[in-house]
Structures are given as structure tokens and as C-alpha cells.
Design a protein around this motif. Structure first.
Motif, short mmCIF file in Angstrom:
data_model
loop_
_atom_site.label_atom_id
_atom_site.label_comp_id
_atom_site.label_asym_id
_atom_site.label_seq_id
_atom_site.Cartn_x
_atom_site.Cartn_y
_atom_site.Cartn_z
N PHE A 30 0.85 -1.19 0.00
CA PHE A 30 0.00 0.00 0.00
C PHE A 30 0.89 1.24 0.00
O PHE A 30 1.69 1.44 0.91
CB PHE A 30 -0.89 0.02 1.25
N LYS A 38 -3.88 3.98 3.99
CA LYS A 38 -3.04 2.77 3.88
C LYS A 38 -3.21 1.84 5.08
O LYS A 38 -3.49 0.65 4.93
CB LYS A 38 -1.54 3.15 3.76
N ALA A 103 2.29 -1.12 4.61
CA ALA A 103 1.66 0.20 4.48
C ALA A 103 2.71 1.28 4.74
O ALA A 103 2.99 1.62 5.89
CB ALA A 103 0.50 0.31 5.45
#
Ligand code: PPS
Ligand code: ADP
Length: 197
Positions: A30, A38, A103
Motif C-alpha cells: 500500500f 493505507k 503500508a
């Protein structure tokens, strides 16, 4: 820099671990501005997959910077090193048979491509969490945009540090327009289409 080191093969292969877990292992990467969503999406998706019996783990920017990468700041060189280490970590998780949600803002295209190149084809799925800066700034979940605008934080992504949009991501989620549920469905649909779930 290291020399005189020799690679040791593992007594248990990635394939054997995947077979035992009953699914493939891969990285969902992400990328997006701070506040784009995210962490929210990585955690919501991971929760669903976990409930479904999958082996999952989230690598998250804020958390990794508390430990493994606590020595790194937000200049370009440190962000590059941050992503390099996370890439290597994510590769270990994939080798361990785990579906890994990473993320990280990861603002530089080249750094993301380097991670992609560490992994096999189909093991790296770039998820562009696309959201207008204006919306991210309005959300400002940690109050960091305000601090950046007030000059208390420098090198803040989107304010005085660049974000390079992915040129060809596997998945784009527009969190300005999609709900969290819709976003998760879009990701799961892609994974099913690719035979990864
Ligand atoms: N200067 C600056 N720029 C951007 N972000 C900052 C900064 N200072 C602190 N933070 C907080 O650190 C989180 C981003 O860390 P990452 O490791 O994902 O960043 S990067 O990939 O190395 O660019 C980021 O988390 P998210 O908001 O979840 O993206 C912020 O909470
Ligand atoms: N479709 C969506 N996907 C993800 N987050 C969303 C969405 N719509 C609204 N949000 C909200 O936006 C914020 C995103 O914060 P966060 O997940 O911490 O972003 P990031 O990890 O990119 O910094 C959360 O408060 C979340 O509830």
C-alpha cells in the motif's frame, strides 16, 4: 560491504510452507500520502483474511519506525533505506508463507520498483491508495499536516517533500470516492482474479 558469506538453503521450502497454510504468500504494497488510508485498509483486509484462516501480517510505517528503523528520518536517503529494509523484511515474510500487507508512504517510484524486483512475479501487488491531498489534509488523523503547515515538521510528504504516483499499479483505490468496504472488496476481487485467494 559484507564479504566471506555463503548462502544457506532452508530445510523447509516456501512452497512447503504455502502448502501447509493452504494459500500463496505475497506482498500487498500500500502506497499513498499520509492520511490516504493505507493503514486502515491494510488492517481491515488483514482482519478479514485472518478470520478466513489465512496467515497474515501487517508491516506499518509508524510501527516499523518505532523499532527496526528507529534510526531513520524523512530525508530522501533515509526514506530509501527505510523502504529497502522493509522490502527485505517483506521478502522474509513471503518466504515464511505469510500474506503481508505493507503500508508505507514509499514516495519514490524507484524504491518501490526495487522492492518489486526483490520478489517473484505475482508476489508483489502494488496498491495505490489514491486520495487528494486536500482530503488527506482535512482528515489529518494525527494532526501532522497542521504541524507541517505551521512549520513544526519539515520534509512532510505532499507539503515540502515529493510523492511520485505509481505509473502502473496493480490496484488503484480512490479513498475519496470509495468506502472502506468497497475498497476491501476491490482488493479481494483482484486477488481472486489472480488466483491468489
Ligand atoms: N516528514 C514526514 N513525512 C511523512 N510522514 C511523516 C513525517 N514525519 C512523521 N511522519 C509519520 O511517519 C509515517 C510515514 O512513515 P513511512 O515509513 O511510511 O514513510 S516513507 O515510506 O519512508 O516515506 C506517517 O504515517 P502515515 O500517516 O500512516 O503515512 C506519519 O505518521
Ligand atoms: N475508503 C477509505 N479507505 C481508507 N480510509 C478511509 C476511507 N475513507 C475514509 N477513511 C479514513 O481516512 C483515514 C485514513 O487514515 P490512515 O489509515 O491512518 O491513513 P495512512 O495510513 O495512509 O496515513 C482514517 O481515519 C479512515 O477512517
Amino acid at each position: 560491504m559484507s564479504s566471506n558469506i555463503v548462502w544457506h538453503g532452508s530445510s523447509v521450502s516456501k512452497k512447503e510452507r504455502q502448502n501447509k497454510n493452504g494459500h500463496k504468500s505475497f506482498v500487498l504494497w500500500f502506497t499513498g500520502l499520509s492520511g490516504s488510508g493505507k493503514s486502515t485498509l491494510a488492517n481491515a483486509l488483514t482482519r478479514e483474511l485472518f478470520e478466513d484462516g489465512k496467515a497474515v501480517y501487517v508491516l506499518d510505517g509508524d510501527n516499523i519506525r518505532h523499532g527496526l528503523n528507529k534510526d531513520l528520518g524523512f530525508g530522501a536517503a533515509d526514506r530509501k533505506e527505510n523502504i529497502r529494509r522493509i522490502g527485505e523484511t517483506a521478502k522474509l515474510f513471503v518466504d515464511a508463507g505469510v500474506i503481508t500487507a505493507a503500508a508505507f508512504i514509499s514516495p519514490y517510484q524507484e524504491d518501490r520498483e526495487n522492492v518489486r524486483n526483490l520478489l517473484e512475479e505475482d508476489e508483489f501487488i502494488e496498491v495505490y491508495v489514491k486520495c487528494r491531498l486536500e482530503t488527506c489534509e482535512k482528515r489529518d488523523p494525527k494532526g501532522l499536516y497542521k504541524k507541517a503547515r505551521d512549520g513544526h515538521i519539515t520534509n512532510f510528504t505532499g507539503v515540502d517533500s515529493p510523492y511520485e504516483e505509481p505509473s502502473d499499479p496493480e490496484i488503484t483505490i480512490e479513498t475519496d470516492n470509495h468506502s472502506i468496504e468497497q475498497s476491501i472488496t476491490l482488493i479481494k476481487t483482484h486477488l481472486k482474479e489472480k488466483g491468489l485467494l
